[in-house]
Design an enzyme around this catalytic site. Sequence first.
Site, PDB file in Angstrom:
ATOM      1  N   TRP A 131       0.825  -1.207   0.000  1.00  0.00           N
ATOM      2  CA  TRP A 131       0.000   0.000   0.000  1.00  0.00           C
ATOM      3  C   TRP A 131       0.861   1.260   0.000  1.00  0.00           C
ATOM      4  O   TRP A 131       0.590   2.210  -0.739  1.00  0.00           O
ATOM      5  CB  TRP A 131      -0.952  -0.037   1.186  1.00  0.00           C
ATOM      6  CG  TRP A 131      -1.984   1.051   1.261  1.00  0.00           C
ATOM      7  CD1 TRP A 131      -2.388   1.695   2.391  1.00  0.00           C
ATOM      8  CD2 TRP A 131      -2.777   1.606   0.200  1.00  0.00           C
ATOM      9  NE1 TRP A 131      -3.363   2.621   2.101  1.00  0.00           N
ATOM     10  CE2 TRP A 131      -3.623   2.581   0.753  1.00  0.00           C
ATOM     11  CE3 TRP A 131      -2.836   1.376  -1.180  1.00  0.00           C
ATOM     12  CZ2 TRP A 131      -4.527   3.331  -0.002  1.00  0.00           C
ATOM     13  CZ3 TRP A 131      -3.743   2.124  -1.943  1.00  0.00           C
ATOM     14  CH2 TRP A 131      -4.576   3.082  -1.354  1.00  0.00           C
ATOM     15  N   ASN A 190      -7.743 -10.966   3.131  1.00  0.00           N
ATOM     16  CA  ASN A 190      -8.693 -11.487   4.113  1.00  0.00           C
ATOM     17  C   ASN A 190      -9.666 -12.476   3.475  1.00  0.00           C
ATOM     18  O   ASN A 190      -9.974 -13.519   4.054  1.00  0.00           O
ATOM     19  CB  ASN A 190      -9.450 -10.323   4.761  1.00  0.00           C
ATOM     20  CG  ASN A 190      -8.540  -9.462   5.612  1.00  0.00           C
ATOM     21  OD1 ASN A 190      -8.233  -9.794   6.744  1.00  0.00           O
ATOM     22  ND2 ASN A 190      -8.080  -8.339   5.059  1.00  0.00           N
ATOM     23  N   LYS A 198     -14.581  -4.511   7.974  1.00  0.00           N
ATOM     24  CA  LYS A 198     -14.721  -5.090   6.630  1.00  0.00           C
ATOM     25  C   LYS A 198     -13.739  -6.240   6.425  1.00  0.00           C
ATOM     26  O   LYS A 198     -14.018  -7.183   5.664  1.00  0.00           O
ATOM     27  CB  LYS A 198     -14.549  -4.003   5.564  1.00  0.00           C
ATOM     28  CG  LYS A 198     -13.210  -3.268   5.599  1.00  0.00           C
ATOM     29  CD  LYS A 198     -12.217  -3.805   4.615  1.00  0.00           C
ATOM     30  CE  LYS A 198     -10.896  -3.072   4.679  1.00  0.00           C
ATOM     31  NZ  LYS A 198      -9.940  -3.541   3.655  1.00  0.00           N
ATOM     32  N   ALA A 222      -4.135  -2.111  -3.605  1.00  0.00           N
ATOM     33  CA  ALA A 222      -2.862  -1.447  -3.893  1.00  0.00           C
ATOM     34  C   ALA A 222      -2.475  -1.574  -5.366  1.00  0.00           C
ATOM     35  O   ALA A 222      -2.022  -0.602  -5.987  1.00  0.00           O
ATOM     36  CB  ALA A 222      -1.764  -2.028  -3.000  1.00  0.00           C
TER      37      ALA A 222
END
Length: 322
Positions: free
Chosen positions: A13, A247, A182, A131
Amino acid sequence: MSKNLSIIGAGAWGSALAIALYDNFDTIYLHAHTQDEVKILKPKYSALYPNNIKITCDFSKLQNSKDILIVTPSYAFSEVLEKIKPLISSAHQIAWGTKGFDTTKRCFLYESFERIFPNRNGCVISGPSFAFEVATNKPTALVVASVDKNTRKHFAKLIQTTTIRAYTNADIIGVEIGGSIKNILAIAAGIAAGLGYGINTQAALITRGLAEMSRLGVSLGAKNSTFVGLSGLGDLVLTCSDDLSRNRRFGKELAFNHSIKSALYNIGSTVEGLNTLELILSIANKKQVEMPICEQVYQVTQGKITPTEVVNYLMSREQTNE
């Protein structure tokens, strides 16, 4: 002082932001964690961006920039703030693109920031943003949140480019909650995908997950409207829907009956949702907020139930109003 930017954190990122923003600044100092990382990254950036992006692990270079953007894993956030504190002057402004909670201090990132820099306005940059897509100039919308109007407008202007659209928001609590929860819900979405369930299931998880996120956020003083914005619904849809999400991939690994250890090994990088699960549920318990999806993900990661039992439990819960 030239128009420079220091980005602390040279992971995916941080590197993506450096690449996307380099036209906005005379020089971007991209701070890696170690000298070994500098040796790996320097040849690449020297070839592609010889005049704009400088790779370093020397925090004294912060003196060359008025604006600092922290993009480290959430578990390292407080440590980095403590390290740079002696180098920060009244001329500096600090924001962060880190999502998640400070699990070492068991609090929001903005609370850690206020503890270490009590007389400064914190600012978080969040929203739906893989990213790779940011680095390759795919149009992206982000939200810049701070309780201080001038601070959020300042950083929104700094990161606005032809491919990054920056919105502002005063609800820093809501934005940070969205960016944290999230990740947990994406693990649930990954479990469902790994088990072979369809788009109906994904849509249900996203919708009911958003309800969990909103309930907890409002109980902590956030605005409900924040959760239908970029840092809430926007980031939730992104993270639950594509395997660029670590995730979600982690959830799929669990569905394939891989252990936590082997799943993390296969992912090969930080899974923020796993790191924040226990803390989120602890906060929810104190606020007496029901979060059944997050709770079931936690039970799976503790080895107390199987991935298949997650969906069976959620589908057999007592009926309620939406």
